[in-house]
Design a protein around this motif. Structure first.
Motif: not given
Lengths: 199, 103
Positions: B60, B67, B70
């Motif tokens: 990331i 991101k 996530r």
């Protein structure tokens, strides 16, 4: 039945290979079996009012095959089954065509019907296959609710094994009894989303 | 956002390259993960003792587009779903599994 060799046919079909339905139904067909249950997942023409042109599928193929085989084993441990065939297409699939097909045979219909539902539900929840929905004015990666719900488990268990509760599991892995009833109950496969994205 | 935290954790071992054996893993990106990262696969060099989750944090940091995945993705190590605490080994194959949509 099928104590020694499990009769499973699991295939991820490369681009531009339509699913040969006869091949898979013939595979599961057997004179011992009174029932064959099948499931076709087809491409719908609209989603949320938007016109769907086609779906495009991709997969992490070796892992998808492993997961499908695990699902077949789980189904066999839950129901008394003869043969299982699963085929999933990759690449573009046009409206009206079949992207996934499941066929299950058993002596009595209850096993085949329940197992067939279990297999497609598990495919939705854990097999690494993705589809992009292509509309006339854009495209989007779809997400199965069944997967989102299972994220905590998948990240913990380290395997494709579906969440099933097995009563009476004296034999590890395979519970095979010669009766036509499932010996075990599936705890977690109940809730069918009323509006699944495509199947 | 999780990345800065984990970077701190990694630092408790000596930073010098030679002290800690370095290993190389292969990372696969599918579907939305590939679109967000702009790559379908890459090699990642980490020190031995690194977890799958720490690898993800490194990825990331390198590819910030990831991101947004996530929290709604899962990792697979050598073709099996894995926990973020699993240790990666040399030549392992780590796959970023964004929400699946088969069927």
């Amino acid at each position: 039945m099928a104590d020694e060799q499990e009769k499973n046919l699991v295939e991820i079909l490369q681009e531009n290979h339509p699913i040969d339905i006869n091949k898979y139904t013939n595979y599961v067909h057997s004179p011992q079996c009174g029932a064959i249950a099948t499931f076709f997942g087809n491409t719908r023409d609209t989603f949320d009012g938007k016109t769907v042109v086609e779906l495009r599928y991709e997969a992490y193929v070796p892992m998808a095959i492993r997961c499908l085989n695990t699902i077949c084993s789980s189904a066999r441990s839950l129901w008394n089954l003869n043969a299982i065939a699963v085929a999933h297409r990759l690449g573009p699939v046009s409206v009206g065509e079949t992207s996934v097909f499941v066929a299950v045979s058993s002596v009595h219909r209850v096993d085949a019907l329940d197992a067939c539902k279990f297999v497609i539900d598990e495919i939705k929840a854990s097999v690494p296959i993705w589809k992009k929905e292509v509309y006339s004015n854009g495209e989007v990666w779809k997400e199965n609710m069944e997967f989102i719900e299972r994220i905590p488990e998948l990240g913990k268990n380290g395997c494709c094994r579906p969440k099933v509760k097995v009563e009476d599991q004296e034999v590890a892995g395979h519970v095979k009894h010669g009766c036509c009833r499932p010996k075990v109950k599936v705890e977690d496969d109940g809730s069918v989303e009323s509006c699944k994205d495509n199947a | 956002m999780g990345s800065s935290l984990k970077e701190e954790v990694i630092k408790d071992t000596p930073q010098t390259e030679s002290e800690k054996e370095s290993i190389e893993i292969k990372v696969l990106f599918f579907a939305r993960a590939r679109d967000l990262s702009g790559v379908s696969d890459m090699k990642l060099e980490v020190s031995s003792g690194t977890t799958a989750g720490e690898c993800l944090d490194k990825l990331i940091a390198k590819l910030p587009g990831l991101k947004e995945l996530r929290g709604c993705m899962v990792l697979a190590l050598n073709e099996e779903y894995t926990s973020e605490s699993a240790l990666v080994k040399n030549r392992d194959e780590l796959a970023i599994i964004p929400p699946i949509s088969g069927g």
